[in-house]
Motif scaffolding. Structure first.
Motif, PDB file in Angstrom:
ATOM      1  N   LYS A 132     -17.265  13.537 -18.274  1.00 54.53           N
ATOM      2  CA  LYS A 132     -16.877  13.567 -16.934  1.00 54.53           C
ATOM      3  C   LYS A 132     -16.444  12.228 -17.138  1.00 54.53           C
ATOM      4  N   ARG A 133     -15.062  12.178 -16.046  1.00 53.84           N
ATOM      5  CA  ARG A 133     -14.493  11.505 -15.153  1.00 53.84           C
ATOM      6  C   ARG A 133     -15.365  11.234 -13.968  1.00 53.84           C
ATOM      7  N   LEU A 134     -16.568   9.850 -13.902  1.00 51.97           N
ATOM      8  CA  LEU A 134     -17.636   9.893 -13.192  1.00 51.97           C
ATOM      9  C   LEU A 134     -17.245   9.223 -11.893  1.00 51.97           C
ATOM     10  N   ILE A 135     -16.492   7.432 -13.022  1.00 51.79           N
ATOM     11  CA  ILE A 135     -16.171   6.730 -12.346  1.00 51.79           C
ATOM     12  C   ILE A 135     -14.604   6.110 -12.223  1.00 51.79           C
ATOM     13  N   SER A 136     -14.578   6.224 -10.760  1.00 49.93           N
ATOM     14  CA  SER A 136     -13.238   6.155 -10.573  1.00 49.93           C
ATOM     15  C   SER A 136     -12.897   4.901  -9.587  1.00 49.93           C
ATOM     16  N   GLU A 137     -11.616   4.431  -8.765  1.00 50.58           N
ATOM     17  CA  GLU A 137     -11.325   4.178  -7.518  1.00 50.58           C
ATOM     18  C   GLU A 137     -12.216   3.428  -6.869  1.00 50.58           C
ATOM     19  N   LYS A 138     -13.161   4.569  -6.527  1.00 51.73           N
ATOM     20  CA  LYS A 138     -13.970   4.657  -5.656  1.00 51.73           C
ATOM     21  C   LYS A 138     -15.644   2.941  -5.733  1.00 51.73           C
ATOM     22  N   HIS A 139     -15.609   3.008  -6.887  1.00 51.58           N
ATOM     23  CA  HIS A 139     -16.363   2.176  -8.122  1.00 51.58           C
ATOM     24  C   HIS A 139     -16.072   0.482  -8.066  1.00 51.58           C
ATOM     25  N   PHE A 140     -14.796   0.419  -7.776  1.00 51.22           N
ATOM     26  CA  PHE A 140     -14.474  -1.038  -7.447  1.00 51.22           C
ATOM     27  C   PHE A 140     -13.240  -1.665  -6.530  1.00 51.22           C
ATOM     28  N   TYR A 141     -13.502  -2.652  -6.272  1.00 51.17           N
ATOM     29  CA  TYR A 141     -13.207  -3.586  -5.696  1.00 51.17           C
ATOM     30  C   TYR A 141     -12.662  -4.799  -6.131  1.00 51.17           C
ATOM     31  N   PHE A 142     -11.385  -5.517  -5.504  1.00 49.22           N
ATOM     32  CA  PHE A 142     -10.833  -6.392  -5.890  1.00 49.22           C
ATOM     33  C   PHE A 142     -11.759  -7.801  -5.231  1.00 49.22           C
ATOM     34  N   ASN A 143     -12.297  -8.618  -5.860  1.00 47.36           N
ATOM     35  CA  ASN A 143     -12.829 -10.242  -5.367  1.00 47.36           C
ATOM     36  C   ASN A 143     -11.759 -10.945  -5.261  1.00 47.36           C
ATOM     37  N   ALA A 144     -11.610 -11.663  -4.299  1.00 48.80           N
ATOM     38  CA  ALA A 144      -9.827 -12.310  -3.874  1.00 48.80           C
ATOM     39  C   ALA A 144     -11.182 -13.957  -4.340  1.00 48.80           C
ATOM     40  N   THR A 145     -11.813 -14.152  -4.530  1.00 46.46           N
ATOM     41  CA  THR A 145     -12.108 -15.675  -4.878  1.00 46.46           C
ATOM     42  C   THR A 145     -12.480 -15.263  -5.833  1.00 46.46           C
TER      43      THR A 145
END
Ligand code: A3P
Length: 271
Positions: free
Chosen positions: A199-212
């Motif tokens: 199932k597609r349980l991992i989506s955009e919500k799981h990520f962020y872009f770490n600028a550092t």
């Protein structure tokens, strides 16, 4: 049995160790750790923590040894492992096929020139007095690309893929773009989930872009409630390389890349 309930036997509720049914076989420095760590929050998979090197270094230890290196799983969970050297190991396709002809194989690929520099940077980080990339890339100061130097050899993806295709149909292989794993991790992870029948349980919500760090990182997972990135050894700064050397390497890889696009049916758009 009431129809809305799952039917399980007692033995299904006991965790046991299974041989993997999916492998991340490569490529080294393609983004294999990122892929595995981004899949790890999925409850449908369990993955070994470290690289097991069964199909290259430890094959003589047997399947029993290999199974005991695997994490425990419950009925229905997929066991996974990643060892990037499998992709370039001559015996690996035959050995994997012998163990499980239905094995699902995942390959993370990346522009072979960037991959070579990444590989070089890793070796350099462990050595003092490392010659310059530009010196190591060619045979005795000539313009002939030194294909015996593993950072350059590994990038001839088509050559290695042909060996895997002698044993496995293309449909059992999934090619993940290392570049897109950085620019749009959720998209590549969706492809992986589909490929594994999850199932597609991992989506955009799981990520962020770490600028550092300059890379995508996990916001949260079942295992860890706080945001976390991969370690310092992932996403290193690369040395700047003489542009004429880069051009020569691009010219060298072009035919191999074309062949790789043909074999996979995917244009990865490497320059
Ligand atoms: P660099 O360190 O040269 O930038 P592998 O895990 O197969 O060894 O691949 C390492 C590479 O994964 C890194 O190479 C980096 O470019 C890439 N990568 C992809 N996604 C990443 C992420 N989210 N965080 C850190 N590195 C990532």
């Amino acid at each position: 049995v009431p129809p809305k309930y799952k039917v399980l036997r007692q033995q299904d509720l006991v965790a046991s160790r299974q041989l993997p049914s999916a492998l991340i076989i490569g490529v080294k420095k393609g983004g294999t750790r990122a892929l595995l760590e981004f899949m790890r929050p999925h409850p449908g998979i369990r993955a070994a923590g470290s690289e097991i090197h069964f199909f290259d270094h430890h094959y003589s230890k047997g399947f029993h040894w290999y199974r005991h290196r695997m994490p425990t799983t419950l009925e229905g969970q997929i066991t996974m492992e990643k060892t990037p050297s499998y992709f370039v190991t001559a015996e690996a396709p035959r050995r994997v096929h012998l163990m499980n002809p239905g094995m699902k194989l995942i390959v993370v690929v990346r522009d072979p020139v960037t991959r070579a520099i990444s590989d070089y940077t890793q070796v350099k980080s462990k050595r003092i007095d490392m010659p310059k990339f530009e010196e190591l890339a060619f045979v005795n100061g000539s313009e002939v690309v030194d294909t015996t130097w593993s950072p350059l050899r590994i990038g001839m993806y088509a050559k290695y893929l042909e060996r895997w295709l002698n044993y496995f149909p293309l449909s059992q292989l999934l090619f993940v773009s290392g570049e897109r794993l950085i620019s749009d991790p959720a998209l590549e992870i969706a492809r992986v989930q589909d490929f594994l029948g999850l199932k597609r349980l991992i989506s955009e919500k799981h990520f962020y872009f770490n600028a550092t760090k300059g890379f995508p990182c996990l916001l949260k997972s079942e295992q860890r409630a706080t945001p976390h990135c991969l370690g310092k050894n992932k996403g290193r700064n690369h040395p700047s390389i003489d542009p004429t050397v880069i051009k020569r390497l691009r010219d060298f890889y072009r035919p191999f890349n074309r062949r790789f696009y043909q074999l996979t049916g995917i244009d990865f758009g490497w320059p």
